[in-house]
Design an enzyme around this catalytic site. Structure first.
Site, PDB file in Angstrom:
ATOM      1  N   GLU B  43      39.545  45.314  16.218  1.00 40.09           N
ATOM      2  CA  GLU B  43      38.653  46.013  17.130  1.00 40.09           C
ATOM      3  C   GLU B  43      37.370  46.304  16.368  1.00 40.09           C
ATOM      4  OE1 GLU B  43      40.480  49.359  19.157  1.00 40.09           O
ATOM      5  OE2 GLU B  43      38.514  50.202  19.646  1.00 40.09           O
ATOM      6  N   ASP B  54      34.724  60.003  20.301  1.00 43.81           N
ATOM      7  CA  ASP B  54      35.055  59.871  18.886  1.00 43.81           C
ATOM      8  C   ASP B  54      34.980  61.181  18.126  1.00 43.81           C
ATOM      9  OD1 ASP B  54      35.720  57.100  18.478  1.00 43.81           O
ATOM     10  OD2 ASP B  54      33.683  56.683  19.134  1.00 43.81           O
TER      11      ASP B  54
END
Ligand code: PLP
EC number: 4.2.1.20
Lengths: 392, 265
Positions: B43, B54
């Site tokens: 990824e 995040d």
């Protein structure tokens, strides 16, 4: 004189939460159920007379509504146009922010939430949220960029005094203002959806927030419309995320009044922003060619946001509202003028709306003798330090 | 052409390490290294100024990349030279996906991905309702649009997401942003099990997989895992690429034991 499309622009958004092309719900899956729950709860509450009665009771007995309409005799003489002020500066906690926050706090309680999460720039929305949380017995955490925490120490203390926790948001590449505070609040919402309601401070964020916040602020425009003997020629409000302006315009969108939204020159997202997605909605945002969202810059922390509420970009596209911007210097000059002629110290945000009036009167864009309604979204007490640095 | 991350039936657990593009100067060596260490896909994160989902570690990785001049478009172009035999899956936010090719929107973005050999894409803030055009354009470009499921999603919604997803289905382990954690959330295995009953696609669990034990535990139900913050933390703290590659190899060895275990099947 207005087509259906134009009078329709301030109705509810479509099922996807869009105003024209803008708005929507751009959230991680973890937040989609939470946003849906807010939408369902708001639709039900807004149609429930017990809820709206409680909301109106608090507006009357706690906020001090209706806020007055003040005719500015000396200022009007100076400018050659008749200036009326809608006095949101006289609302409890010092700005229009409390109208929206009380609505959302009642909604949070109705949804069984125990806590309010909020983002704040200078602290006005944070103070309002901490206040509503205290009133309704909810916990409250306010996210604030680390730079703003330092700059607005007094407001931080005020929020803490009200029982709120203020969390400084530090991000590795950010400057620590409202954009990051919003990122911090959204991340907290991901982690705490079960028991916390995210109380967004302006007509921004994912559906249903832009619509819901406008409905909670509609009271400004509805009151003002009822208070004006005749429809003013021009209605003006400042635009950060756009909540005081949306609430004001909602009362006049179906009248012949010209509507003007005033942004800060360093945060003029309607004009200078590009189509994009941030904080859960599609709108115009200041960004570079590499899709990175830029920081806005304004002397007024409340206008220091790189985007603008989706309905405003739509109102700009349909032509119903004209958006323009003024500089820090223009806002400071207008602030001084209002203070000296009327004894009213406006918030730096509100001074932007006023600055456009001052200039438009001077250039003739506002015809001599015309009537202008300006929403004074807040009082300048919170900005004293900043004002002193620039004018002292 | 699909990401085709191995067949679910063969029992091999999928290991998908996350690498923020441009996080260190030799990040392409890291991508090659993790593939050699046994990754089934990689990824690739693209830096964005406002990464909503995040935690601090991936934020720091993003900021490190941006601070070194890392920009999404040129970083994608750097991937073109890699000749790997596992798929690359790009993860970024809606604003990047929609504005990187300003005139052509998400279509231009997925075309760019296809042109540099990227086979899958994850845009976590394009949920089901906002993803129709994105999915259609990705399909045209031959890029798998991987969608995410969260523990809070009801069964109907999970089923719809699983049906709309391609390549694999990405399960958030818990209602938390990315970041290392002490324990694997209770919801991780439950969610993976729920989704597995709804799709033939591989079901991959990510977010908060911080240790080999978490990975093994999660893979009792999931077909694979994504590991991100643990690797990015090593890099932002200054570990050399070789050490991060070794960490990935450790995860590979542990997961290889799961494929033979009876619960794994
Ligand atoms: C006094 C005042 N006016 C205006 C604003 C801008 O917000 P909005 O554009 O949502 O009205 C703020 C925001 O903090 C404010 O404090």
């Amino acid at each position: 004189m207005f087509t259906d499309e134009v009078t329709g622009v301030m109705r509810a958004p479509d099922a996807a939460g869009r105003f024209g092309r803008f708005g929507g719900r751009y959230l991680p899956e973890a937040l989609v159920p939470a946003a849906e729950a807010v939408e369902v709860a708001f639709r039900e509450a807004w149609a429930d007379t017990a809820f709206t009665a409680e909301y109106r009771r608090l507006l009357a007995t706690y906020v001090g509504r209706p806020t007055p309409l003040t005719e500015c005799v000396r200022l009007s003489e100076r400018l050659g146009v008749r200036v009326l002020l809608k006095r949101e500066d006289l609302a409890h906690t010092g700005s229009h922010k409390i109208n929206n926050v009380l609505g959302q706090a009642l909604l949070a309680r109705r949804m069984g939430k125990r806590k309010l999460i909020a983002e704040t720039g200078a602290g006005q929305h944070g103070v309002a949220t901490a206040t509503a949380a205290a009133l309704l017995g909810l916990a409250c955490t306010v996210y604030m960029g680390h730079t703003d925490v330092r700059r607005q120490a007094v407001n931080v203390f005020r929020m803490e005094l009200l029982g709120a926790e203020v969390v400084p948001v530090t991000s590795a590449n950010g400057v620590g203002t409202l954009k990051e505070a919003t990122n911090g609040a959204l991340r907290a919402w991901v982690n705490e959806t079960e028991h916390a309601h995210y109380c967004i401070g302006s007509t921004m964020g994912p559906h249903p927030y832009p619509w819901m916040v406008r409905e909670f602020q509609r009271v400004i425009g509805d009151e003002a419309r009822a208070q004006c003997a005749e429809v003013p020629d021009v209605v003006v409000a400042c635009v950060g995320g756009g909540s005081n302006a949306a609430g004001t315009f909602a009362g006049f969108v179906d009248t012949p009044a010209r509507l003007v939204g005033v942004e800060a020159a360093g945060g003029a997202a309607v004009d200078k922003g590009k189509l994009g997605v941030l904080h859960g909605f599609m709108s115009h945002f200041l960004q570079d060619e590499d899709s990175q969202v830029l920081e806005a810059h304004s002397i007024s922390a409340g206008l220091d946001y790189p985007g603008v509420g989706p309905e405003h970009v739509h109102l700009a596209e349909t032509g119903r509202v004209r958006y323009t911007s003024v500089t820090d210097e223009q806002a400071l000059r207008a602030l001084k003028l209002l203070t000296r002629t009327e004894g009213i110290l406006p918030a730096l945000e509100s001074a932007h709306a006023l600055a456009w009036v001052v200039d438009a009167a001077a250039t003739g864009e506002l015809a001599a003798g015309s009537t202008v309604l300006v929403t004074l979204s807040g009082r300048g007490d919170k900005d004293i330090q900043q004002i002193r640095e620039h004018l002292g | 052409m699909s990401v085709g991350l191995g067949l679910r039936a063969d029992g091999r657990r999928l290991l998908i390490p996350y690498v923020m593009a441009g996080v260190v100067p030799d990040w392409l060596d890291l991508v090659r290294g993790v593939v050699e260490a046994g990754a089934d896909a990689v990824e690739i994160g693209l830096p964005f100024s406002d990464p909503m989902l995040d935690g601090p570690t991936v934020q720091r990785a993003s900021a490190l990349s941006a601070g070194r001049g890392g920009r999404p478009g040129p970083l994608l172009d750097e991937l073109a030279g890699l000749d790997l035999d596992v798929p690359l899956v790009v993860m970024t936010y809606a604003n990047v996906a929609m504005t990187l090719a300003p005139e052509r929107g998400v279509g231009g973005f997925v075309d760019h991905l296809a042109a540099v050999g990227v086979r899958g894409v994850i845009v976590p803030d394009l949920p089901l309702e906002e993803s129709a055009e994105y999915r259609a354009r990705a399909a045209e470009a031959g890029v798998d649009a991987v969608l995410l499921v969260a523990p809070a999603c009801g069964d109907d919604r999970c089923r719809e997401i699983a049906r709309a997803s391609s390549g694999f289905v990405y399960c958030m382990s818990s209602m938390q942003i990315t970041g290392e954690r002490a324990d694997l959330a209770q919801t991780a295995r439950e969610t993976a099990r729920r989704v597995k009953g709804m799709t033939e696609l591989p079901v991959v669990t990510g977010f908060g997989i911080s240790t080999v034990q978490h990975a093994v535990e999660a893979c009792a139900d999931a077909d694979g895992i994504v590991i991100a913050s643990v690797l990015m933390r090593m890099l932002v703290d200054g570990a050399p690429v070789a050490q991060v590659v070794e960490e990935v190899a450790t995860f590979r060895r542990a997961l290889s034991s799961v494929q033979h275990s009876p619960v794994g099947g």
